[in-house]
Design a protein around this motif. Sequence first.
Motif, PDB file in Angstrom:
ATOM      1  N   ALA A 109       0.891  -1.094   0.146  1.00 14.57           N
ATOM      2  CA  ALA A 109       0.008  -0.101   0.024  1.00 14.57           C
ATOM      3  C   ALA A 109       0.668   1.034  -0.034  1.00 14.57           C
ATOM      4  O   ALA A 109       1.964   1.179   0.351  1.00 14.57           O
ATOM      5  CB  ALA A 109      -0.779   0.319   1.191  1.00 14.57           C
ATOM      6  N   THR A 110       0.286   2.320  -0.624  1.00 11.55           N
ATOM      7  CA  THR A 110       1.104   3.663  -0.500  1.00 11.55           C
ATOM      8  C   THR A 110       0.288   4.461   0.651  1.00 11.55           C
ATOM      9  O   THR A 110      -0.846   4.348   0.770  1.00 11.55           O
ATOM     10  CB  THR A 110       0.895   4.283  -1.725  1.00 11.55           C
ATOM     11  OG1 THR A 110      -0.143   4.416  -2.121  1.00 11.55           O
ATOM     12  CG2 THR A 110       1.937   3.416  -2.822  1.00 11.55           C
ATOM     13  N   LEU A 111       1.124   5.472   1.033  1.00  7.33           N
ATOM     14  CA  LEU A 111       0.674   6.111   2.129  1.00  7.33           C
ATOM     15  C   LEU A 111      -0.541   7.059   1.817  1.00  7.33           C
ATOM     16  O   LEU A 111      -1.423   7.540   2.552  1.00  7.33           O
ATOM     17  CB  LEU A 111       2.036   6.840   2.800  1.00  7.33           C
ATOM     18  CG  LEU A 111       1.597   7.599   4.199  1.00  7.33           C
ATOM     19  CD1 LEU A 111       1.302   6.123   5.057  1.00  7.33           C
ATOM     20  CD2 LEU A 111       2.741   7.965   4.752  1.00  7.33           C
ATOM     21  N   MET A 138       2.719   9.213   9.527  1.00  8.75           N
ATOM     22  CA  MET A 138       3.768   8.151   9.865  1.00  8.75           C
ATOM     23  C   MET A 138       2.944   6.767  10.188  1.00  8.75           C
ATOM     24  O   MET A 138       2.087   6.811  11.021  1.00  8.75           O
ATOM     25  CB  MET A 138       4.670   8.881  11.116  1.00  8.75           C
ATOM     26  CG  MET A 138       5.609   7.794  11.410  1.00  8.75           C
ATOM     27  SD  MET A 138       6.789   8.280  12.716  1.00  8.75           S
ATOM     28  CE  MET A 138       5.662   8.408  14.088  1.00  8.75           C
ATOM     29  N   ALA A 139       3.273   5.823   9.434  1.00  2.00           N
ATOM     30  CA  ALA A 139       2.912   4.702   9.673  1.00  2.00           C
ATOM     31  C   ALA A 139       3.973   3.628  10.672  1.00  2.00           C
ATOM     32  O   ALA A 139       5.067   3.811  10.482  1.00  2.00           O
ATOM     33  CB  ALA A 139       2.662   3.806   8.282  1.00  2.00           C
ATOM     34  N   MET A 140       3.319   3.137  11.449  1.00  2.00           N
ATOM     35  CA  MET A 140       4.186   2.219  12.192  1.00  2.00           C
ATOM     36  C   MET A 140       3.516   0.822  12.392  1.00  2.00           C
ATOM     37  O   MET A 140       2.353   0.569  12.593  1.00  2.00           O
ATOM     38  CB  MET A 140       4.100   2.551  13.877  1.00  2.00           C
ATOM     39  CG  MET A 140       4.574   4.212  14.119  1.00  2.00           C
ATOM     40  SD  MET A 140       4.517   4.882  15.695  1.00  2.00           S
ATOM     41  CE  MET A 140       5.919   3.693  16.452  1.00  2.00           C
ATOM     42  N   LEU A 181      12.198   4.630   8.419  1.00  6.93           N
ATOM     43  CA  LEU A 181      12.665   4.839   7.085  1.00  6.93           C
ATOM     44  C   LEU A 181      11.798   6.118   6.445  1.00  6.93           C
ATOM     45  O   LEU A 181      10.648   6.500   7.026  1.00  6.93           O
ATOM     46  CB  LEU A 181      12.135   3.748   6.394  1.00  6.93           C
ATOM     47  CG  LEU A 181      12.937   2.403   6.549  1.00  6.93           C
ATOM     48  CD1 LEU A 181      11.988   1.306   5.911  1.00  6.93           C
ATOM     49  CD2 LEU A 181      14.262   2.309   6.099  1.00  6.93           C
ATOM     50  N   THR A 182      12.378   7.029   5.794  1.00  5.16           N
ATOM     51  CA  THR A 182      11.700   8.192   5.296  1.00  5.16           C
ATOM     52  C   THR A 182      12.563   8.596   4.033  1.00  5.16           C
ATOM     53  O   THR A 182      13.524   8.179   3.506  1.00  5.16           O
ATOM     54  CB  THR A 182      11.385   9.153   6.164  1.00  5.16           C
ATOM     55  OG1 THR A 182      10.941  10.311   5.733  1.00  5.16           O
ATOM     56  CG2 THR A 182      12.967   9.871   6.675  1.00  5.16           C
ATOM     57  N   HIS A 183      12.158   9.837   3.342  1.00  5.60           N
ATOM     58  CA  HIS A 183      12.886  10.483   2.133  1.00  5.60           C
ATOM     59  C   HIS A 183      12.722  11.766   2.208  1.00  5.60           C
ATOM     60  O   HIS A 183      13.360  12.595   1.536  1.00  5.60           O
ATOM     61  CB  HIS A 183      12.429   9.993   0.924  1.00  5.60           C
ATOM     62  CG  HIS A 183      10.763  10.140   0.869  1.00  5.60           C
ATOM     63  ND1 HIS A 183       9.969  10.881   1.282  1.00  5.60           N
ATOM     64  CD2 HIS A 183      10.055   9.374  -0.185  1.00  5.60           C
ATOM     65  CE1 HIS A 183       8.730  10.929   0.967  1.00  5.60           C
ATOM     66  NE2 HIS A 183       8.798   9.996   0.064  1.00  5.60           N
ATOM     67  N   PHE A 191       1.889  16.288   2.798  1.00  6.97           N
ATOM     68  CA  PHE A 191       2.524  15.610   4.014  1.00  6.97           C
ATOM     69  C   PHE A 191       4.003  15.024   3.378  1.00  6.97           C
ATOM     70  O   PHE A 191       4.106  14.661   2.614  1.00  6.97           O
ATOM     71  CB  PHE A 191       1.575  14.478   4.576  1.00  6.97           C
ATOM     72  CG  PHE A 191       0.203  14.956   5.217  1.00  6.97           C
ATOM     73  CD1 PHE A 191       0.452  14.965   6.505  1.00  6.97           C
ATOM     74  CD2 PHE A 191      -0.766  15.374   4.310  1.00  6.97           C
ATOM     75  CE1 PHE A 191      -0.737  15.417   7.128  1.00  6.97           C
ATOM     76  CE2 PHE A 191      -1.840  15.631   5.138  1.00  6.97           C
ATOM     77  CZ  PHE A 191      -2.029  15.845   6.618  1.00  6.97           C
ATOM     78  N   GLU A 192       4.664  14.960   4.746  1.00  6.42           N
ATOM     79  CA  GLU A 192       5.987  13.901   4.764  1.00  6.42           C
ATOM     80  C   GLU A 192       5.533  12.626   4.907  1.00  6.42           C
ATOM     81  O   GLU A 192       4.639  12.236   5.725  1.00  6.42           O
ATOM     82  CB  GLU A 192       7.015  14.658   5.539  1.00  6.42           C
ATOM     83  CG  GLU A 192       7.576  15.848   5.354  1.00  6.42           C
ATOM     84  CD  GLU A 192       8.695  16.113   6.191  1.00  6.42           C
ATOM     85  OE1 GLU A 192       9.437  15.174   6.417  1.00  6.42           O
ATOM     86  OE2 GLU A 192       8.651  17.215   6.953  1.00  6.42           O
ATOM     87  N   ARG A 193       6.142  11.678   4.379  1.00  5.09           N
ATOM     88  CA  ARG A 193       6.122  10.387   4.702  1.00  5.09           C
ATOM     89  C   ARG A 193       6.833   9.694   5.624  1.00  5.09           C
ATOM     90  O   ARG A 193       8.389   9.955   5.444  1.00  5.09           O
ATOM     91  CB  ARG A 193       5.824   9.516   3.464  1.00  5.09           C
ATOM     92  CG  ARG A 193       4.631   9.468   2.809  1.00  5.09           C
ATOM     93  CD  ARG A 193       4.047  10.830   2.470  1.00  5.09           C
ATOM     94  NE  ARG A 193       2.751  10.733   1.467  1.00  5.09           N
ATOM     95  CZ  ARG A 193       2.232  11.699   0.968  1.00  5.09           C
ATOM     96  NH1 ARG A 193       2.651  12.921   1.563  1.00  5.09           N
ATOM     97  NH2 ARG A 193       1.088  11.702   0.250  1.00  5.09           N
ATOM     98  N   MET A 194       6.764   9.064   6.624  1.00  2.00           N
ATOM     99  CA  MET A 194       7.681   8.221   7.615  1.00  2.00           C
ATOM    100  C   MET A 194       7.014   6.947   7.910  1.00  2.00           C
ATOM    101  O   MET A 194       5.863   6.926   7.891  1.00  2.00           O
ATOM    102  CB  MET A 194       8.038   8.958   8.859  1.00  2.00           C
ATOM    103  CG  MET A 194       8.594  10.464   8.601  1.00  2.00           C
ATOM    104  SD  MET A 194       9.211  11.047  10.205  1.00  2.00           S
ATOM    105  CE  MET A 194      10.209  12.444   9.437  1.00  2.00           C
ATOM    106  N   LEU A 195       8.089   6.063   7.983  1.00  4.93           N
ATOM    107  CA  LEU A 195       7.691   4.694   8.221  1.00  4.93           C
ATOM    108  C   LEU A 195       8.524   4.203   9.333  1.00  4.93           C
ATOM    109  O   LEU A 195       9.609   4.208   9.060  1.00  4.93           O
ATOM    110  CB  LEU A 195       7.984   3.809   6.883  1.00  4.93           C
ATOM    111  CG  LEU A 195       7.600   2.289   7.221  1.00  4.93           C
ATOM    112  CD1 LEU A 195       6.138   1.920   7.595  1.00  4.93           C
ATOM    113  CD2 LEU A 195       7.994   1.535   5.986  1.00  4.93           C
ATOM    114  N   VAL A 196       7.941   3.649  10.354  1.00  2.00           N
ATOM    115  CA  VAL A 196       8.630   2.951  11.573  1.00  2.00           C
ATOM    116  C   VAL A 196       8.184   1.660  11.676  1.00  2.00           C
ATOM    117  O   VAL A 196       7.132   1.218  11.638  1.00  2.00           O
ATOM    118  CB  VAL A 196       8.306   3.703  12.857  1.00  2.00           C
ATOM    119  CG1 VAL A 196       8.820   3.012  14.005  1.00  2.00           C
ATOM    120  CG2 VAL A 196       8.795   5.067  12.736  1.00  2.00           C
TER     121      VAL A 196
END
Length: 443
Positions: A109-111, A138-140, A181-183, A191-196
Amino acid sequence: MNEIDSRFLPADDAQRRVLHNEVHARPSARVRLPALITYVALLNEGITREQELAQLQRLPGHADLSWQQLQGNFLRLRCDGFTVKWERHTEFTRYSIVQPLPAHAGWGATLPELASHVATGTEWLRGLPGKTVAAIQMAMMAEGMGDEDMLTLAQNWLGEGMVIGSHMGNTVSGQSHSCLLTHFRIGEDGFERMLVVTGGKTPEGRAGRISQRVLEFETYRLMALRGLPVAKQLSAELAQAENKLADIAARLDAKEGSDQELLDDLVALAARVERTTAEHGYRFSATRAYDAVVRERLGELRERPVHGTQTVGEFMQRRLGPAMATVAATAQRLALLAERITRTSALLRTRVDIATETQNQQLLEKLTRGQDMQLKLQSTVEGLSIAAISYYVVSLVLYAAKALAKLGLPLNPEMVAGLSIPLVLWGVWKIVQRIHAGIHREG
């Protein structure tokens, strides 16, 4: 809040309970994984608590939210299926919306797809009072940390952009409890995207602390960078002021122009620099404080690189460091310019003081010469006065002797007058001296 009433202790200081409870003022959230956190930080200049209260009252089930509940700087509201955390700071207010990650979400899936599941809806977010300074989704997740294709899968999740990642919470044994993880890119939705990604079962308290640290260092990074445009803007103005000060110093050294002209130019320049310091001093101080918080939060992550990527700290500091150095150099340049103006003012003041002392000395010399001449003139006048008075007194003696001689006394008037001259001179001189002494005493 009531004071503590203890029979064992003296009366409380008025600030005791407030200061003691400051450590509990902003408790970390408890996040149950998997979770999606939608975070927005807004500048609150000109924004009142009443406006923020009105927006919070639009949340489902919180129409009766009271003013007293916003007297502090922290509030957590539970809604159906999500929670909203409100925090007000000096320059910004931040809102954190925590909700379960949708069941169908996964590595594929994409944010942006997940953004449509924000429980409060886009209308509520868009109505938040203030100007957006940071917005992060931010998805955790509690799985996938050991996946060899984690970076590729994270790329699908985050979208286009070079992925940057760090293992967090490293121990002596080299183990880590999570991976970020992010860019660091802003998507089309703002929005910025972040993944934990965590390994195994992560306690809700640890997940909350991880999310708080990650969101805070990104927010404070952006707040710290607010000093950079100011520093760039002041660069040309400071160069002009420095050139002006150099010109004034050169004129002062070459003794060109009057002291009044130099003083006017120097005062005008000092006023400009003081106004600039007053307008931007707080921004530079805030930048230093925010940068210190960023460094502290990055240190708390205890990073270790993810194979094939830069760590978050390396990526940020390589770009944040030069910006902070520029701000620090501009602030120091402004402070040094103010010091140089002070030293130049002291030099000009010294020159004016020396010139004034020279003029005073010349005036005193003129006054001294005038007093000397006046004294000589006074002595001459006194001598003439004594001579004139003595002449009249001797003349009276002569006339008196002649009158006595006519009466038959055996006197020689000219002899009597001649013999009286010394006595008359001495008597007149004594009288004049007494008169002068009386005048001095009265003066």
